[in-house]
Design a protein around this motif. Structure first.
Motif, PDB file in Angstrom:
ATOM      1  N   GLY A 238      11.946   5.971  -1.519  1.00  0.00           N
ATOM      2  CA  GLY A 238      10.477   6.002  -2.206  1.00  0.00           C
ATOM      3  C   GLY A 238       9.378   5.918  -1.032  1.00  0.00           C
ATOM      4  N   LEU A 239       9.306   6.555  -0.132  1.00  0.00           N
ATOM      5  CA  LEU A 239       8.215   6.404   0.635  1.00  0.00           C
ATOM      6  C   LEU A 239       6.946   7.127  -0.093  1.00  0.00           C
ATOM      7  CD1 LEU A 239       6.733   6.451   3.438  1.00  0.00           C
ATOM      8  CD2 LEU A 239       7.371   8.805   3.866  1.00  0.00           C
ATOM      9  N   ARG A 240       6.067   6.134  -0.203  1.00  0.00           N
ATOM     10  CA  ARG A 240       4.807   6.584  -1.027  1.00  0.00           C
ATOM     11  C   ARG A 240       3.679   7.003   0.290  1.00  0.00           C
ATOM     12  NH1 ARG A 240       2.007   4.345  -6.315  1.00  0.00           N
ATOM     13  NH2 ARG A 240      -0.032   5.825  -6.111  1.00  0.00           N
ATOM     14  N   LEU A 241       3.003   8.114  -0.067  1.00  0.00           N
ATOM     15  CA  LEU A 241       1.749   8.572   0.442  1.00  0.00           C
ATOM     16  C   LEU A 241       0.739   9.140  -0.567  1.00  0.00           C
ATOM     17  CD1 LEU A 241       3.482  10.680   3.303  1.00  0.00           C
ATOM     18  CD2 LEU A 241       2.747   8.266   3.562  1.00  0.00           C
ATOM     19  N   ASN A 242      -0.222   8.177  -0.868  1.00  0.00           N
ATOM     20  CA  ASN A 242      -1.220   8.432  -1.935  1.00  0.00           C
ATOM     21  C   ASN A 242      -0.523   8.700  -3.336  1.00  0.00           C
ATOM     22  OD1 ASN A 242      -3.125   7.920  -0.236  1.00  0.00           O
ATOM     23  ND2 ASN A 242      -3.916  10.150   0.000  1.00  0.00           N
ATOM     24  N   ASP A 243      -0.841   9.799  -3.873  1.00  0.00           N
ATOM     25  CA  ASP A 243      -0.097   9.997  -5.201  1.00  0.00           C
ATOM     26  C   ASP A 243       1.208  10.661  -5.206  1.00  0.00           C
ATOM     27  OD1 ASP A 243      -2.561   9.097  -6.203  1.00  0.00           O
ATOM     28  OD2 ASP A 243      -3.443  11.276  -6.255  1.00  0.00           O
ATOM     29  N   TYR A 244       1.794  10.761  -4.237  1.00  0.00           N
ATOM     30  CA  TYR A 244       3.217  11.227  -3.987  1.00  0.00           C
ATOM     31  C   TYR A 244       4.337  10.097  -3.614  1.00  0.00           C
ATOM     32  CZ  TYR A 244       0.793  15.652  -4.834  1.00  0.00           C
ATOM     33  OH  TYR A 244       0.125  16.676  -5.155  1.00  0.00           O
ATOM     34  N   VAL A 245       5.327  10.323  -4.199  1.00  0.00           N
ATOM     35  CA  VAL A 245       6.539   9.486  -3.665  1.00  0.00           C
ATOM     36  C   VAL A 245       7.629  10.313  -3.122  1.00  0.00           C
ATOM     37  CG1 VAL A 245       8.567   7.902  -4.381  1.00  0.00           C
ATOM     38  CG2 VAL A 245       6.113   7.742  -5.296  1.00  0.00           C
ATOM     39  N   TYR A 246       8.220  10.098  -1.865  1.00  0.00           N
ATOM     40  CA  TYR A 246       8.957  10.958  -1.343  1.00  0.00           C
ATOM     41  C   TYR A 246      10.490  10.307  -1.556  1.00  0.00           C
ATOM     42  CZ  TYR A 246       5.374  13.582   0.266  1.00  0.00           C
ATOM     43  OH  TYR A 246       4.029  14.188   0.178  1.00  0.00           O
ATOM     44  N   ASP A 247      11.394  10.644  -2.245  1.00  0.00           N
ATOM     45  CA  ASP A 247      12.654  10.480  -2.831  1.00  0.00           C
ATOM     46  C   ASP A 247      13.783  10.877  -2.138  1.00  0.00           C
ATOM     47  OD1 ASP A 247      14.880   9.709  -4.239  1.00  0.00           O
ATOM     48  OD2 ASP A 247      14.406  11.106  -5.799  1.00  0.00           O
TER      49      ASP A 247
END
Length: 259
Positions: A238-247
């Motif tokens: 769940g790396l979050r960068l602004n409005d996106y989560v990288y699952d």
């Protein structure tokens, strides 16, 4: 006259323009669609030139556990998978010949993005009691790293920006979201600003260190990494960068809209 999929041509042109504008702001990514309709990126993997030794950074299922555990700490926060990381490093009793380092990241999708457009960042960590012991009094945690062009007058156009989290509030299970804008500390290599490894910064201080010298840093790469310091075996999701989560899933990195 209508364009394909029942969208008027003028509307389609406006939508394309909006996409182009949004792409100028971190994070934004070139994403395709999976069979289940979720976006994914093919550009994530181990950054070979940033890796030392023979560490492991592998998309995997789980971890689920430990044994007997239930609730949110017992499973990855998104989907069924995560990014498993293993690095050889120092412990309280062992000093290895090689202290390993690994960066699992993306060298394509974030290139040229404005670093100061970043306003929300963090991840979830599966931390173990053994990892805590290896670090002793130092929080032994993975990092988020950005290779950047600081755009500071007189610099060599390269620096690594690192977030070091505080200790996880959960041991032997998944942490809640660890917010890099509120916890832990940041530093830059190379001495381009006042935020250095010797003079660590909060997120607000980091931003000010650039704006105080009228710098507009841009991104080269984004990565989750570990080393070179202590032995660590665990996982990140769940790396979050602004409005996106990288699952991080076993079959790839899925891009989700943050809720």
């Amino acid at each position: 006259m209508k364009a394909r999929f029942g969208v008027r041509r003028g509307t389609a042109l406006v939508a394309a323009l909006l996409v182009a504008v949004i792409a100028l702001i971190l994070p934004g990514s070139a994403a395709a669609r999976t069979d289940d309709g979720r976006a994914h990126s093919d550009h994530w993997g181990v950054i070979a030139r940033k890796t030392i030794g023979s560490p492991v950074a592998e998309l995997r299922n789980g971890p689920f556990g430990p044994f007997g555990a239930t609730g949110t700490a017992a499973r990855p926060p998104y989907g069924r998978g995560s990014l498993g990381i293993e690095v050889l490093g120092a412990t309280q009793t062992v000093t290895p010949t090689v202290v390993e380092k690994v960066d699992f990241g993306n060298e394509v999708d974030f290139f040229g993005k404005q670093l100061l457009g970043l306003r929300r960042i963090g991840f979830h960590v599966f931390q173990t009691g053994e990892n805590v012991g290896y670090g002793g009094s130092t929080p032994n945690m993975p990092n988020i790293r950005f290779e950047i062009d600081p755009n500071v007058t007189g610099s060599d156009d390269y620096s690594t920006l690192v977030w070091v989290p505080a200790a996880s509030p959960v041991t032997n299970g998944w942490s809640p979201f660890l917010d890099a804008t509120r916890t832990g500390y940041w530093y830059l290599t190379g001495g381009e600003t006042t935020c250095t490894q010797a003079a660590q910064c909060t997120f607000a201080q980091l931003r000010a260190s650039f704006t105080n010298v009228n710098a507009k840093p841009t991104v080269y790469t984004v990565a989750v990494g570990k080393g070179r310091d202590f032995m660590w075996t665990g996982a990140v999701d769940g790396l979050r960068l602004n409005d996106y989560v990288y699952d991080f899933e076993r079959d790839g990195v899925k891009v989700l809209r943050a809720k």
